[in-house]
Scaffold this motif. Structure first.
Motif, PDB file in Angstrom:
ATOM      1  N   TYR A   1      37.477  -7.631 164.097  1.00  0.00           N
ATOM      2  CA  TYR A   1      38.278  -8.670 163.441  1.00  0.00           C
ATOM      3  C   TYR A   1      39.757  -8.431 163.731  1.00  0.00           C
ATOM      4  O   TYR A   1      40.496  -9.362 164.058  1.00  0.00           O
TER       5      TYR A   1
ATOM      6  N   LYS B   1      38.023 -14.555 157.273  1.00  0.00           N
ATOM      7  CA  LYS B   1      38.781 -13.405 156.776  1.00  0.00           C
ATOM      8  C   LYS B   1      37.929 -12.546 155.855  1.00  0.00           C
ATOM      9  O   LYS B   1      38.224 -11.376 155.639  1.00  0.00           O
TER      10      LYS B   1
ATOM     11  N   ALA C   1      36.834  -9.184 157.178  1.00  0.00           N
ATOM     12  CA  ALA C   1      37.879  -8.202 157.481  1.00  0.00           C
ATOM     13  C   ALA C   1      37.689  -6.888 156.735  1.00  0.00           C
ATOM     14  O   ALA C   1      38.308  -5.888 157.091  1.00  0.00           O
TER      15      ALA C   1
ATOM     16  N   LYS D   1      42.257 -11.167 165.534  1.00  0.00           N
ATOM     17  CA  LYS D   1      43.295 -11.794 164.715  1.00  0.00           C
ATOM     18  C   LYS D   1      44.524 -12.236 165.523  1.00  0.00           C
ATOM     19  O   LYS D   1      44.940 -13.385 165.412  1.00  0.00           O
TER      20      LYS D   1
END
Length: 111
Positions: free
Chosen positions: A95, A83, A86, A99
């Motif tokens: 990303y 993460k 991101a 996800k």
């Protein structure tokens, strides 16, 4: 896809890229993680150490995708680490595309 090996080991297991083994139901996730890894490697905002750390987590997830029963806890832990990408320019869009694939994968896996 010049230079990329794709082969079928059995009905459920395929080889993608440089001898990466993945179960066929996780092929899209694996290919997306490869793309994420490529974007991380070429990103100038990340140090070499960060790139290696992120790639290690991508490889951890991909290694779980080769198993008949991937360990959800391991995938969750690696995804949590990822993460961090991101917010990085050039990686954010990819990303965001990955996800939902990871979230769907996690919903399918048992702990």
């Amino acid at each position: 896809w010049a230079g990329i090996n794709m082969g079928n080991i059995s009905n459920n297991i395929i080889v993608i890229g440089n001898n990466n083994i993945v179960r066929s139901e996780y092929k899209e996730v694996s290919e997306s993680l490869d793309k994420l890894g490529n974007q991380i490697r070429i990103n100038s905002e990340l140090s070499d150490e960060q790139k290696v750390d992120y790639q290690a987590e991508i490889n951890t997830i991909k290694s779980q995708l080769a198993k008949s029963e991937p360990n959800k806890e391991i995938v969750v832990k690696s995804w949590e680490f990822l993460k961090g990408v991101a917010t990085i320019n050039g990686v954010l869009g990819l990303y965001a595309k990955i996800k939902p694939l990871i979230e769907s994968l996690l919903n399918k896996l048992s702990s």
